[in-house]
Design a protein around this motif. Structure first.
Motif, PDB file in Angstrom:
ATOM      1  N   PRO A   1       0.851  -1.244   0.037  1.00  0.00           N
ATOM      2  CA  PRO A   1      -0.049  -0.004   0.061  1.00  0.00           C
ATOM      3  C   PRO A   1       1.021   1.206   0.029  1.00  0.00           C
ATOM      4  N   PHE A   2       0.027   2.222  -0.608  1.00  0.00           N
ATOM      5  CA  PHE A   2       0.679   3.801  -0.422  1.00  0.00           C
ATOM      6  C   PHE A   2      -0.209   4.703   0.319  1.00  0.00           C
ATOM      7  N   ALA A   3      -0.162   5.470   0.991  1.00  0.00           N
ATOM      8  CA  ALA A   3      -1.186   6.191   1.407  1.00  0.00           C
ATOM      9  C   ALA A   3      -1.272   7.441   0.384  1.00  0.00           C
ATOM     10  N   GLY A   4      -2.110   7.150  -0.588  1.00  0.00           N
ATOM     11  CA  GLY A   4      -2.676   8.244  -1.341  1.00  0.00           C
ATOM     12  C   GLY A   4      -2.589   9.463  -0.921  1.00  0.00           C
ATOM     13  N   GLU A   5      -3.580   9.650  -0.095  1.00  0.00           N
ATOM     14  CA  GLU A   5      -4.148  10.885   0.394  1.00  0.00           C
ATOM     15  C   GLU A   5      -4.851  10.594   1.740  1.00  0.00           C
ATOM     16  N   ILE A   6      -4.546  11.565   2.883  1.00  0.00           N
ATOM     17  CA  ILE A   6      -5.296  11.469   4.166  1.00  0.00           C
ATOM     18  C   ILE A   6      -5.753  12.830   4.390  1.00  0.00           C
ATOM     19  N   ARG A   7      -7.121  13.214   4.685  1.00  0.00           N
ATOM     20  CA  ARG A   7      -7.460  14.502   4.527  1.00  0.00           C
ATOM     21  C   ARG A   7      -8.460  14.527   5.931  1.00  0.00           C
TER      22      ARG A   7
ATOM     23  N   CYS B   1      -9.500   8.421   4.288  1.00  0.00           N
ATOM     24  CA  CYS B   1      -8.080   7.908   3.692  1.00  0.00           C
ATOM     25  C   CYS B   1      -8.301   7.278   2.340  1.00  0.00           C
ATOM     26  N   GLN B   2      -7.528   7.447   1.581  1.00  0.00           N
ATOM     27  CA  GLN B   2      -7.526   6.644   0.021  1.00  0.00           C
ATOM     28  C   GLN B   2      -6.192   5.968  -0.066  1.00  0.00           C
ATOM     29  N   MET B   3      -6.139   4.768  -0.073  1.00  0.00           N
ATOM     30  CA  MET B   3      -4.890   3.811  -0.046  1.00  0.00           C
ATOM     31  C   MET B   3      -4.853   3.604  -1.571  1.00  0.00           C
ATOM     32  N   VAL B   4      -3.560   3.390  -2.005  1.00  0.00           N
ATOM     33  CA  VAL B   4      -3.359   3.008  -3.256  1.00  0.00           C
ATOM     34  C   VAL B   4      -2.511   1.816  -3.329  1.00  0.00           C
ATOM     35  N   ASN B   5      -3.150   0.790  -4.156  1.00  0.00           N
ATOM     36  CA  ASN B   5      -2.212  -0.682  -3.819  1.00  0.00           C
ATOM     37  C   ASN B   5      -1.969  -1.133  -5.121  1.00  0.00           C
TER      38      ASN B   5
END
Length: 367
Positions: A222-228, A255-259
């Motif tokens: 995973p990558f933490a694409g964005e947390i707001r 949170c949007q995780m990018v995998n």
């Protein structure tokens, strides 16, 4: 089997009095007020609101006070109160793209349209106890302005523009979103119900599962694409009006995780999504939720199910801390008849074992 216990009413009343006394503590210390809990124990209040499924900071603070700081007991109290409230409608989906942002970070792109905003975070603090807090030393006031924007694009929108990430899920025309508070769960679940269950699931349980996916117990990179974090408007459609009625604002964490996804016979290699959205400021919970959401999509994406975090029934059935604590703590209730029956059974089994041993010893001696 449970049996009635008679003659314990006085003991129970005294236990309640003792609990109230311990809750109040030393009378020479001022009683803690709800506004103090709301303002100074905000993250605990946010957790109770999120896992109690009720957005009301003052009620959550009351639950924390009543529970003497036991978060799960406080969540239980809020859930119980929630069941007494009338349901008069469903709000429209909140538009997090128009969030009034107080914190926004990305681990994938340094330069984001709209910029990154650190906001209030422990990320860069030294994990050292601060003795000045014990003396209630004055704290310099910070700029509390919240960044507002008509529309702040997400990292996933950037990847989607280049075709590097799967399309965002769209519900079929006319489909109705499920409601796990109204209907019992039946596996397998659609993603909307899974996300509801994860949103009110126990933070610690989901954190452990999320951690397991990064240690090789699921196919996850995973990558933490964005947390707001910020405030969003809550709107309700009213039959008499041709526009949605704004009820107010709530603070949420998204949170949007990018995998990574190597693709399949039906899909090209691309990034996939994991999603988390919870009440209040709760980055750890929203990240854990997003990681678990992605792991639970294994069947949908044609991946082998080899780990606990990918097992929908295991995750959802054990993530609810109110159900979990109820089942574990029911062991404190009287089980006298059950235990006496098992005690009698074990005694009979031991007697049979001893007779068999004696018979065996006799036969060996005869030989």
């Amino acid at each position: 089997m449970y049996v009635a216990v008679k003659g314990g009413e006085a003991a129970i009343r005294n236990a309640h009095k003792l609990l109230a006394d311990r809750r109040r503590g030393d009378r020479s210390v001022p009683a803690i007020r709800l506004d103090q809990i709301v303002e100074q124990l905000a993250l605990g209040v946010d957790r109770v609101m999120a896992e109690g499924s009720l957005y009301d900071a003052e009620l959550a603070a009351l639950a924390v006070k009543q529970a003497r700081g036991d978060m799960i007991e406080a969540i239980f109290l809020v859930r119980a109160y929630r069941t007494t409230l009338p349901r008069f409608g469903y709000t429209k989906p909140v538009e997090t793209g128009r969030m009034a942002i107080e914190r926004r970070i990305s681990a994938t792109f340094k330069d984001l349209p709209g910029g990154q905003l650190l906001g209030p975070t422990f990320d860069y603090t030294h994990r050292l106890l601060d003795p000045e807090l014990a003396d209630d030393a004055p704290v310099e006031a910070a700029d509390r302005r919240i960044e507002t924007a008509e529309q702040t694009p997400r990292v996933t929108d950037i990847l989607s523009h280049d075709g590097m990430i799967e399309a965002d899920g769209e519900l079929p025309e006319g489909s109705e979103t499920g409601d796990l508070t109204r209907e019992p769960l039946s596996f397998p679940l659609e993603r909307d119900l899974r996300l509801q269950a994860l949103a009110r699931g126990d933070e610690g349980f989901l954190l452990g599962l999320a951690y397991s996916t990064q240690r090789g117990y699921a196919r996850s990179h995973p990558f933490a694409g964005e947390i707001r974090i910020g405030e969003v408007e809550v709107e309700l459609d009213v039959a008499e009006l041709d526009f949605p009625l704004t009820l107010g604002r709530i603070r949420v964490t998204e949170c949007q995780m990018v995998n990574q996804f190597k693709g399949s016979s039906k899909q090209p290699p691309q990034f996939t999504r994991g999603y988390g959205l919870v009440f209040g400021q709760s980055e750890r919970k929203s990240m854990s939720m997003a990681l678990c959401d992605r792991a639970l999509r294994a069947r949908e994406l044609g991946e082998d199910i080899t780990a606990a975090a990918q097992d929908e029934e295991f995750v959802i059935s054990h993530s609810d801390n109110v159900q979990s604590t109820g089942f574990v703590e029911h062991l404190k209730l009287p089980h006298y008849v059950d235990f006496q029956a098992e005690l009698d059974l074990v005694r009979r089994m031991r007697a049979e074992h001893e007779r068999a041993s004696q018979t065996s010893d006799t036969q060996e001696a005869a030989e």
